[in-house]
Design a protein around this motif. Structure first.
Motif, short mmCIF file in Angstrom:
data_model
loop_
_atom_site.label_atom_id
_atom_site.label_comp_id
_atom_site.label_asym_id
_atom_site.label_seq_id
_atom_site.Cartn_x
_atom_site.Cartn_y
_atom_site.Cartn_z
N ARG A 1 -9.15 11.65 -2.06
CA ARG A 1 -9.14 10.24 -1.70
C ARG A 1 -9.17 9.37 -2.97
O ARG A 1 -10.04 8.52 -3.14
CB ARG A 1 -10.30 9.90 -0.77
CG ARG A 1 -10.21 10.59 0.59
CD ARG A 1 -11.20 9.99 1.57
NE ARG A 1 -10.93 8.58 1.79
CZ ARG A 1 -10.01 8.09 2.61
NH1 ARG A 1 -9.23 8.92 3.29
NH2 ARG A 1 -9.84 6.79 2.76
N SER B 1 -4.48 11.23 -0.59
CA SER B 1 -5.52 11.98 0.13
C SER B 1 -6.09 13.08 -0.74
O SER B 1 -7.32 13.26 -0.82
CB SER B 1 -4.93 12.55 1.42
OG SER B 1 -4.45 11.53 2.26
N LEU C 1 -3.02 5.14 -2.62
CA LEU C 1 -4.03 6.00 -2.01
C LEU C 1 -3.44 7.40 -1.84
O LEU C 1 -2.41 7.56 -1.18
CB LEU C 1 -4.49 5.45 -0.67
CG LEU C 1 -5.53 6.29 0.09
CD1 LEU C 1 -6.81 6.42 -0.72
CD2 LEU C 1 -5.84 5.68 1.46
N LEU D 1 0.90 5.13 0.30
CA LEU D 1 0.04 6.17 0.87
C LEU D 1 0.73 7.52 0.76
O LEU D 1 1.86 7.70 1.21
CB LEU D 1 -0.28 5.86 2.33
CG LEU D 1 -0.84 4.46 2.62
CD1 LEU D 1 -1.01 4.25 4.12
CD2 LEU D 1 -2.15 4.24 1.91
N MET E 1 0.86 -1.18 0.00
CA MET E 1 0.00 0.00 0.00
C MET E 1 0.90 1.24 0.00
O MET E 1 1.71 1.44 0.91
CB MET E 1 -0.92 0.00 1.22
CG MET E 1 -1.88 -1.17 1.26
SD MET E 1 -3.13 -1.05 2.56
CE MET E 1 -4.09 0.32 1.93
N ALA F 1 -7.90 6.42 -5.18
CA ALA F 1 -7.36 5.11 -4.86
C ALA F 1 -7.28 4.26 -6.12
O ALA F 1 -8.16 4.32 -6.99
CB ALA F 1 -8.22 4.40 -3.81
#
Length: 312
Positions: A266, A233, A231, A147, A145, A268
C-alpha cells in the motif's frame, strides 16, 4: 509526443464547445462526456533530448462514473451547482496490460553503455475528477489517481542509473512548467475565492431546500485544489548488480554481483502542486493530526518571513 524546451501557453476555451458554436458548458460537452471508449491497443511514443520512451496499453477502456466510481446513469456522473457556476465530472480509465520502455538517444549525454528501462504491469486504472466553470468550460481544479495492483519490477544498477538520468533530463522542463502553473494559479484561486464569497452573500434568504442539498452534495465531492496520486497495492522491487556482465574478465576473478529485494505494501504518493505554505490540509486524501502540527509550524515560518519582507 515531444518534450518542449519552453512551456506552451495554457489552453483556452474547450474545443468541443467552440466547434458546437457555444461558449459554455452545454449539450455538446455532455454528449462527448457520455461516450464509452474501447481501444484494443494504443502506443504512445515520447521523444526527449536525452532519451526516448514508449507506453503500450492493451484493452483500454474509458467511461464516465458517479462520484463513488461506479458505472451508473449518465445524469449521475456530473454534479452541477448553478449558484457557484461550476460542474464536477468523473472519469475512469482501465487497461489489461501496460508496457513502459525507455532508452537513451544517440545524441544524448548518456553513457555509451546503457540498459533500456522496461516495466510491464498487469491491469490498472486511472480515476480522473475535473472541476470546470460552466461559463467557459475552463478547468479550475483536477484530481488524478493512478491505481496499480501487485507490481513486480526487476532493476539492474545500470537501469537505476539510467532512470535517474532520465528524470534529471526532464526536471528542467518540469520546473519551467511548474513555474508557469504557479504564476497563473494564485490569480485563479483569488478570483474563485472572491466569487464564492460574493455568491454566498448574494444568496436570498428564502433559498430552496433543493438548492441547499445540491450545494452540500457539491461540497462533499469538491476538489479544493489540483492533486495527483499514485497508489500501489504491493510492489516487489528487485535491484541487481550487473557490473560483471559489462566488465571483461570479471567472472574469471570471481567478482559476482549482489542483489537486493524490497517489498512495499500500500505504497502511496500524493502531490499537491498548488498548495500554499500555511494553508489548511484537512481536504487532503490522507489527512492526519500530524499534518495539523506541521501546518501550524509552516504558518509560523510564513508569518516570520512576511514580517522580514515588510521590514525590508
Amino acid at each position: 509526443m515531444r518534450t518542449c524546451e519552453e512551456p506552451r501557453p495554457p489552453n483556452g476555451q474547450s474545443p468541443i464547445a467552440l466547434a458546437a458554436g457555444q461558449s459554455e458548458y452545454g449539450f455538446a460537452e455532455k454528449v462527448v462526456e457520455g461516450m464509452f471508449i474501447v481501444v484494443n491497443s494504443i502506443t504512445i511514443k515520447i521523444h526527449s533530448k536525452a532519451f526516448h520512451a514508449s507506453f503500450e496499453l492493451w484493452q483500454l477502456q474509458g467511461y464516465s462514473v458517479n462520484p463513488n466510481w461506479q458505472q451508473s446513469d449518465l445524469r449521475l456522473t456530473r454534479i452541477t451547482d448553478p449558484q457557484r457556476g461550476e460542474v464536477l465530472t468523473f472519469k475512469e480509465l482501465t487497461w489489461q496490460t501496460l508496457r513502459i520502455e525507455a532508452d537513451a538517444t544517440d545524441n544524448g549525454d548518456q553513457d555509451p553503455v546503457t540498459t533500456p528501462l522496461r516495466l510491464i504491469t498487469n491491469q490498472g486504472r486511472i480515476q480522473i475528477s475535473l472541476k470546470r466553470r460552466t461559463k467557459d468550460c475552463n478547468v479550475m481544479a483536477s484530481k488524478l489517481m493512478f491505481l496499480l495492483d501487485d507490481l513486480l519490477w526487476v532493476l539492474t544498477d545500470s537501469q537505476l542509473k539510467a532512470m535517474m538520468k532520465y528524470a534529471e533530463s526532464l526536471s528542467e522542463a518540469m520546473e519551467k512548467s511548474a513555474q508557469q502553473r504557479k504564476s497563473l494559479a494564485p490569480e485563479s484561486v483569488q478570483v474563485r475565492e472572491v466569487m464564492i464569497t460574493q455568491q454566498s452573500w448574494s444568496q436570498p434568504f428564502g433559498v430552496s431546500p433543493n438548492a441547499s442539498s445540491i450545494s452540500q452534495y457539491f461540497d462533499k465531492h469538491d476538489m479544493k485544489e489540483s492533486s495527483y496520486h499514485l497508489l500501489i497495492s504491493r510492489l516487489d522491487l528487485h535491484i541487481c548488480d550487473d557490473s560483471h556482465t559489462r566488465e571483461s574478465g570479471a567472472l574469471k576473478h570471481g567478482m559476482l554481483g549482489g542483489a537486493m529485494q524490497l517489498t512495499f505494501r500500500r505504497m502511496a504518493f500524493d502531490y499537491y502542486p498548488f498548495h500554499r505554505a500555511g494553508d489548511a490540509c484537512k481536504h487532503w486524501v490522507r489527512y492526519s493530526e500530524a499534518m495539523e502540527t506541521r501546518g501550524q509550524w509552516a504558518k509560523k515560518l510564513v508569518s516570520e518571513f512576511q514580517s522580514k519582507i515588510e521590514k525590508l
